[in-house]
Scaffold this active site. Structure first.
Site, PDB file in Angstrom:
ATOM      1  N   GLU A 116      -2.370  -2.455  -7.751  1.00  0.00           N
ATOM      2  CA  GLU A 116      -3.479  -2.703  -6.824  1.00  0.00           C
ATOM      3  C   GLU A 116      -3.848  -1.378  -6.170  1.00  0.00           C
ATOM      4  OE1 GLU A 116      -3.626  -2.687  -3.203  1.00  0.00           O
ATOM      5  OE2 GLU A 116      -1.674  -1.709  -3.114  1.00  0.00           O
ATOM      6  N   SER A 141       0.842  -1.192   0.000  1.00  0.00           N
ATOM      7  CA  SER A 141       0.000   0.000   0.000  1.00  0.00           C
ATOM      8  C   SER A 141       0.886   1.253   0.000  1.00  0.00           C
ATOM      9  CB  SER A 141      -0.973  -0.032   1.183  1.00  0.00           C
ATOM     10  OG  SER A 141      -1.999   0.928   1.033  1.00  0.00           O
ATOM     11  N   HIS A 151      -5.487  -5.423  -0.882  1.00  0.00           N
ATOM     12  CA  HIS A 151      -6.081  -5.110   0.410  1.00  0.00           C
ATOM     13  C   HIS A 151      -7.142  -6.103   0.878  1.00  0.00           C
ATOM     14  CE1 HIS A 151      -4.090  -1.282  -0.412  1.00  0.00           C
ATOM     15  NE2 HIS A 151      -4.303  -0.934   0.843  1.00  0.00           N
TER      16      HIS A 151
END
Length: 291
Positions: free
Chosen positions: A193, A98, A258
């Site tokens: 992502e 992330s 996630h």
């Protein structure tokens, strides 16, 4: 354990750390991880403290790996205080995803292999056996991990086979790195992502990367989870519409991101993407080449 980004809940950190201790690891939490920030409650601590702890953890010979506690936001605020050339001279495992993409990128660009995967306070992800096992195996017996998409698999978007170094991570962080000193466009296979991004924002970020030439040397694309999008179908359509014209092998639906099942993958490592078969194979140094 370091916290380069967001504020940490001590109970989640402790719960997640138990999984690491069960592997026989000794866990040391650096001072800034639970310090908090005086003004901004979304940061784990002030920028200098987070950068100092990151450097300390990396250069301390007692530590074999540097784990991020969580993502959130904050890494970009401390990047200018990090000497990445100094760090890559002392290679070790680095784990996170992330917002942590902002640290993976300059490390990978300098030839270091890092692990995009579950973080210490990601208790839901570490609680999934398949994801936890993947992270364990990459840390302890990496050469045994070859099929990077198992057990969930993925789907073909554009067929074909491509080799290259695996790069990428969080779309928002990649898009906002353009024009900064740590900007380093990839050459090879890229993984993308994200979380909580609406279709038009995904469109905007991909368009920014395309217009900046970020994809010019990309040989293949792996699309992971785009979790909590306002409309999953729209998000998938936008990604296909923007990236299919590249004409490179491309797959979607990789269990990376996630969701609770977050399969760790080695960024900075040569891989082979067979988009027709929807496989992604790690090519570890010294492994026999496929015919």
């Amino acid at each position: 354990m370091v916290a380069p980004s967001g504020r940490i809940r001590a109970d989640r950190l402790e719960q997640g750390s138990q999984h690491l201790k069960a592997w026989g690891l000794e866990v040391e939490v650096l001072p800034s991880v639970l310090a908090g920030h005086e003004r901004f409650n979304y940061l784990a601590a002030d920028d200098d403290a987070r950068a100092t702890d990151f450097r300390t953890a990396w250069l301390d010979e007692r530590f074999a790996a540097v784990f991020c506690a969580r993502g959130g936001y904050g890494v970009q605020r401390m990047l200018d205080a990090v000497d990445f050339d100094e760090l890559v001279a002392v290679p070790k495992w680095f784990v996170g995803f992330s917002d942590i993409t902002a640290l993976h990128e300059p490390l990978n660009a300098r030839g270091l292999v890092t692990l995009h995967g579950p973080m210490a306070a990601a208790v839901e992800q570490l609680g999934v056996e398949e994801g936890r096992a993947r992270l364990h195996d990459l840390l302890f017996t990496p050469e045994r991990v070859t099929d990077l998409l198992a057990p969930r698999g993925a789907r073909t978007v554009v067929g074909g086979v491509a080799d290259g170094v695996l790069r990428g991570g969080n779309l928002a962080l990649l898009a906002t790195s353009i024009g900064t000193p740590t900007y380093a466009p990839p050459a090879g296979i890229v993984l993308l992502e994200d979380v909580s991004e609406q279709g038009y924002r995904i469109d905007r970020m991909l368009t920014q990367l395309l217009r900046a030439g970020w994809f010019d040397q990309v040989t293949g694309v792996v699309i992971g989870d785009f979790s909590d999008a306002d409309d999953q179908g729209l998000a998938a359509d936008v990604i296909r519409e923007r990236l299919e014209p590249l004409g490179v092998p491309m797959i979607e639906g990789a269990a990376v991101g996630h969701e609770d099942l977050n399969l760790a993958v080695p960024l900075g490592l040569p891989v082979r993407l067979d988009a027709t078969a929807a496989t992604l194979t790690a090519l570890w140094p010294g492994a026999p080449a496929e015919s």
